[in-house]
Write an enzyme that holds these catalytic residues in place. Structure first.
Site, PDB file in Angstrom:
ATOM      1  N   TRP A 276       0.826  -1.215   0.000  1.00 16.24           N
ATOM      2  CA  TRP A 276       0.000   0.000   0.000  1.00 16.24           C
ATOM      3  C   TRP A 276       0.849   1.249   0.000  1.00 16.24           C
ATOM      4  O   TRP A 276       0.502   2.248  -0.638  1.00 16.24           O
ATOM      5  CB  TRP A 276      -0.984  -0.023   1.166  1.00 16.24           C
TER       6      TRP A 276
ATOM      7  N   ASP B 186      -1.317   6.329   6.581  1.00 16.70           N
ATOM      8  CA  ASP B 186      -2.400   5.446   6.164  1.00 16.70           C
ATOM      9  C   ASP B 186      -2.599   4.455   7.314  1.00 16.70           C
ATOM     10  O   ASP B 186      -1.729   3.635   7.594  1.00 16.70           O
ATOM     11  CB  ASP B 186      -1.992   4.716   4.872  1.00 16.70           C
TER      12      ASP B 186
ATOM     13  N   LYS C 176     -11.646  -2.398   7.200  1.00 14.91           N
ATOM     14  CA  LYS C 176     -10.973  -3.325   8.115  1.00 14.91           C
ATOM     15  C   LYS C 176     -11.484  -3.201   9.551  1.00 14.91           C
ATOM     16  O   LYS C 176     -11.771  -4.212  10.178  1.00 14.91           O
ATOM     17  CB  LYS C 176      -9.467  -3.136   8.060  1.00 14.91           C
TER      18      LYS C 176
END
Ligand SMILES: *Cc1c(COP(=O)(O)O)cnc(C)c1O
Length: 343
Positions: free
Chosen positions: A84, A155, A179
């Site tokens: 990511w 993030d 999540k």
């Protein structure tokens, strides 16, 4: 989910599902505003931080952050600690070619994280970007960098609301909801309003931090049902005792699973102790030929999603807030039993 189910067709006697309400209607506005207030409470956010819902998943923020924080020719530093982070770095680089990588996790197969200090920060970097929990490789920053030279952006998609945070060490935090927060597609952005630069170029409306904030996360029709589910999650977390309580449970869950792997002769955790994620426990077996058998048996017994990421292989147990401690206990018993019968 039971609560949402019970009022799915008729939200608090309105005769309507939340899904059917206008985004300007008072019941929905209440849900929206209360959810933001509950989130502020949970995170103990100082008033200079804005909290805004965005559509587009975490990935939209890979583009939105550089748009909002960089002017032409400017630069930022990225710690490339996983899939990511790499995507965020590459997206920023497309529009702002001067952005730099200050750490390349590939050197350790992404099992380690950098110690980021001011010495590592490049002259002129407008921010330092990290992925606080690396979902795929199962690493996380146990403690966060404290920087003077540039503000810290993170993030936190795979760990926001799973532990207490030193919010004031960050200028931007964002998290895709799927999540730990709610349905996919919804994203939360928390930013320090005093650190948002003056706009020097046009920013697409749905990525524009100050526009979205001024409109109370309701500039266009937001993902209303997803926000409603997130609002239930925030209330649930508050009832449970907030982030300190979640952190205690999450640390306990992770520790017992890592302890079991460390004691195993067939399985091992791939990440060194000081970088281990409490959300994503990545492990492998010493005997790859048993992997497909392990996964098939796991699935048969109701353990879903244990297969490691496609480029990583092995296994990954994602034990987010929603995974009860008993779920981890069952997985540990399953691992031990598999080892006894196959090891
Ligand atoms: C899952 C994940 C993403 C991607 O989220 P999307 O909502 O699919 O864009 C980004 N960053 C991290 C750390 C993730 O875990």
């Amino acid at each position: 989910m039971e609560e949402a189910n019970s009022e799915f067709l008729n939200y608090k006697g309105t005769g309507m599902s939340v899904m059917e309400m206008s985004h300007r209607e008072k019941h929905f506005l209440n849900i929206l505003n209360e959810s933001l207030a509950d989130l502020r409470d949970l995170l103990e956010l100082p008033s200079r931080y804005a909290v805004v819902y965005f559509p587009g998943g975490a990935t939209l923020q890979f583009s939105a952050i550089p748009y909002n924080y960089l002017a032409t020719g400017e630069s930022a530093d990225f710690a490339v600690t996983g899939v990511w982070a790499k995507k965020a770095f590459e997206e920023a680089k497309k529009f702002y070619p001067n952005v730099k990588s200050i750490f390349n996790g590939a050197d350790s197969k992404y099992t380690e994280l950098p110690t980021i200090t001011d010495d590592l920060v490049n002259e002129g970097a407008k921010y330092v970007y990290i992925t606080s929990n690396n979902t795929i490789y199962g690493t996380r920053y146990k403690t966060f960098p404290k920087l003077k030279k540039a503000p810290l952006f993170a993030d936190m998609t795979s760990e926001l609301l799973s532990r207490k945070l030193p919010i004031e060490d960050f200028s931007v935090i964002f998290a895709g909801a799927q999540k730990n927060i709610g349905p996919s597609g919804l994203t939360l952005v928390i930013y320090d309003k005093e650190k948002l630069p003056e706009q020097t170029h046009p920013i697409p409306n749905l990525m524009n931090y100050s526009l979205m904030e001024k409109n109370g996360s309701n500039y266009n029709t937001p993902p209303t049902y997803s926000i409603y589910i997130a609002s239930l999650v925030f209330k649930y977390l508050k009832r449970k005792g907030g982030l300190a309580a979640m952190e205690a449970v999450n640390e306990r869950k992770a520790k017992k699973l890592y302890d079991a792997l460390d004691a195993s002769s067939l399985f091992y955790a791939t990440v060194p102790e000081n970088f281990r994620s409490a959300m994503n426990v990545v492990f492998r077996s010493h005997n790859d030929s048993l992997d497909s058998k392990f996964l098939a048996l796991a699935e048969e017994q109701g353990f879903a999603g244990l297969k490691g990421y496609r480029d990583v292989g092995g296994f990954r147990a994602s034990i987010y807030n929603a995974m009860p401690e008993e779920g981890v206990d069952s997985l540990i018993s399953f691992i031990k039993e598999f080892e006894r019968t196959h090891g």
